[in-house]
Write an enzyme that holds these catalytic residues in place. Structure first.
Site, PDB file in Angstrom:
ATOM      1  CD  GLU A  75      12.976  -2.633 -15.398  1.00 56.54           C
ATOM      2  OE1 GLU A  75      12.685  -1.640 -16.074  1.00 56.54           O
ATOM      3  OE2 GLU A  75      12.450  -3.751 -15.562  1.00 56.54           O
TER       4      GLU A  75
ATOM      5  CB  SER B  90      15.536  -0.604 -17.486  1.00 55.85           C
ATOM      6  OG  SER B  90      14.484   0.088 -16.859  1.00 55.85           O
TER       7      SER B  90
ATOM      8  CE1 TYR C 248      15.191   5.066 -16.499  1.00 53.00           C
ATOM      9  CE2 TYR C 248      16.397   3.032 -16.857  1.00 53.00           C
ATOM     10  CZ  TYR C 248      15.215   3.736 -16.866  1.00 53.00           C
ATOM     11  OH  TYR C 248      14.046   3.116 -17.251  1.00 53.00           O
TER      12      TYR C 248
ATOM     13  NE  ARG D 263       9.114   3.476 -23.897  1.00 54.83           N
ATOM     14  CZ  ARG D 263       9.567   2.836 -22.824  1.00 54.83           C
ATOM     15  NH1 ARG D 263       9.350   3.305 -21.614  1.00 54.83           N
ATOM     16  NH2 ARG D 263      10.224   1.687 -22.957  1.00 54.83           N
TER      17      ARG D 263
ATOM     18  CG  ASP E 153      10.252   1.237 -26.595  1.00 51.00           C
ATOM     19  OD1 ASP E 153       9.829   2.398 -26.409  1.00 51.00           O
ATOM     20  OD2 ASP E 153      10.617   0.497 -25.671  1.00 51.00           O
TER      21      ASP E 153
ATOM     22  CD  GLU F  64      11.224  -3.705 -25.352  1.00 48.62           C
ATOM     23  OE1 GLU F  64      11.026  -3.564 -24.123  1.00 48.62           O
ATOM     24  OE2 GLU F  64      12.235  -4.258 -25.826  1.00 48.62           O
TER      25      GLU F  64
ATOM     26  CG  ASN G  29       7.225  -0.175 -20.594  1.00 44.20           C
ATOM     27  OD1 ASN G  29       6.410  -0.032 -19.697  1.00 44.20           O
ATOM     28  ND2 ASN G  29       8.507  -0.389 -20.369  1.00 44.20           N
TER      29      ASN G  29
ATOM     30  N   GLY H  77       8.370   4.352 -17.888  1.00 44.23           N
ATOM     31  CA  GLY H  77       9.099   5.138 -16.911  1.00 44.23           C
ATOM     32  C   GLY H  77       8.569   6.561 -16.826  1.00 44.23           C
TER      33      GLY H  77
END
Length: 333
Positions: A31, A167, A237, A276, A278, A291, A293, A297
Site C-alpha cells: 500500500e 485496501s 483508488y 474507521r 467497516d 474490520e 482500521n 486512508g
C-alpha cells in the site's frame, strides 16, 4: 450520533501555531502508493491551518532525524504492516515521540483481523462467522478436505481475505464453492493466513470515529457503492469505479444503531483518537462489523475525509486538534 458545531470550535481553538509535526508516509508494504497519497493530503491540510509539517518515510534515516530534532507529534499515514501492526508505534514510544492514534498494543490487535473479530465477538458486537486458516495448515490437512469443511460450516457466498492487510488487496467474494480454491491461492499471495468469513449481503458502510476531546464521536456514515459490486483495490483508488454517499442513505434509527456499533467496536479494541469501522448493514437494518482500521486512508477518495466533510468539519483543523492532543500526552507523561 455525529458531530456538532461545538466540536468544530474545539478544532479551531486547540491548534497551536507552534506545533511541529512529522507526517510518516510510504513504507514498503503493498500500500506504499496509497500511503504517499494519504501523507501528502495530510501534509497539505495541516499546513493550511498553520501547522509546521514535513513528510518523511519510515526508513533508516527516520530515527536519527527524530532523535536529532524531535517533533511535537507524528501523524502516521502509513498503511499496511508498517503503520498498523503496532511495531512502529512501539518504536516511537521508545523514543518518547507522541503520535496520533492508538497505542502499539491496540494496533496489534486491530491489525490482525481474526484477533479483532474475537474481541468484537466477546464484547457482543456482531461480526460475521469466520475461520482463520494458515497456509501451512491448509497444505498439511489437505486443501480439498479443509475447503469442504469450510463450505459445510459457513455455506456460500463467502468472503476470503488476508488475515492481515488492507485496501482490499487479496480479497475475493466466493459465490460458488468451486471458486474457493482460486480465492485462497490469491489470498495467500498477500499473507500467510487467510480469513474466510460468511459473506453478508447488504450496504457497505464506513463509520469514522474521532475524539477531539469530548470522547469518541461517530462521524456521518459513508455508503460505498462499487460499480462492480466489490470494494476491491481498484474500486477504492480508481476514479469512477465507486460512488459514495455521505451521509449514507440509511433510516435515522438504523444510522443511529450503526454509529453505536462503530463506537462500541472502537472502544472494545481500546482505540484512541481516530479509527474507521467497516460495516455491512443487512436487509433488516442490522450492522455487522467487518474490520476496524487504525490508520485510515486520507486520499481524495478515502472514507474518513468524506465523513469529515459530511460532518461540516474542516479536515485540517480536525487533524490539527488530534496533533495537539497527541503532543499534550507527552507533557502529561
Amino acid at each position: 450520533m455525529g458531530t456538532t458545531a461545538e466540536h468544530l470550535l474545539v478544532t479551531e481553538s486547540a491548534i497551536s501555531a507552534d506545533l511541529r509535526v512529522v507526517v510518516l508516509a510510504g513504507g514498503l508494504s503493498y500500500e506504499r502508493d496509497v500511503s504517499l497519497r494519504s501523507g501528502r493530503r495530510v501534509l497539505d491540510a495541516l499546513r493550511a491551518v498553520g501547522v509546521e509539517a514535513e513528510l518523511r518515510d519510515a526508513d533508516v534515516a527516520l530515527l536519527p532525524a527524530l532523535a536529532a530534532d524531535p517533533p511535537d507529534a507524528v501523524v502516521i499515514a502509513l498503511h499496511g504492516a508498517t503503520g498498523e501492526d503496532g511495531s512502529l508505534r512501539g518504536v516511537l514510544d521508545l523514543c518518547d515521540v507522541p503520535y496520533v492514534g492508538c497505542d502499539a498494543r491496540a494496533s496489534r490487535v486491530a491489525w490482525d483481523k481474526p484477533s479483532a473479530k474475537a474481541v468484537l465477538r466477546e464484547a457482543g458486537i456482531p461480526t460475521p462467522d469466520w475461520v482463520a486458516l494458515p497456509h501451512d495448515r491448509f497444505s498439511e490437512l489437505g486443501a480439498v478436505a479443509v475447503l469442504d469443511r469450510i463450505v459445510d460450516r459457513l455455506g456460500v457466498p463467502l468472503m476470503v481475505k488476508p488475515a492481515q492487510g488492507g485496501s482490499g488487496l487479496g480479497g475475493a467474494v466466493v459465490r460458488d464453492a468451486a471458486a474457493l480454491p482460486a480465492a485462497m491461492v490469491g489470498c495467500f499471495a498477500y499473507y500467510s493466513t487467510a480469513l474466510v468469513e460468511r459473506y453478508v449481503p447488504g450496504m457497505d458502510v464506513a463509520v469514522s470515529v474521532v475524539d477531539l476531546g469530548d470522547g469518541p464521536q461517530a462521524l456521518p456514515p459513508v455508503e460505498i457503492v462499487p460499480r462492480n459490486g466489490v470494494y476491491d483495490y481498484a474500486a477504492r483508488y480508481t476514479a469512477g469505479r465507486t460512488t459514495w454517499h455521505a451521509p449514507a442513505r440509511l433510516d435515522p434509527e438504523v444510522a443511529a444503531t450503526v454509529a453505536d456499533v462503530a463506537l462500541a467496536a472502537h472502544t472494545a479494541l481500546g482505540l484512541r483518537d481516530l479509527s474507521r469501522v467497516d460495516v455491512i448493514v443487512d436487509a433488516a437494518g442490522q450492522p455487522h462489523v467487518l474490520e476496524v482500521n487504525v490508520s485510515p486512508g486520507m486520499t481524495e477518495t478515502s472514507l474518513l475525509p468524506l465523513a469529515v466533510q459530511a460532518a461540516g468539519l474542516d479536515f485540517g483543523r480536525l487533524l490539527g486538534t488530534l496533533v495537539a492532543r497527541a503532543a499534550a500526552r507527552l507533557t502529561k507523561h
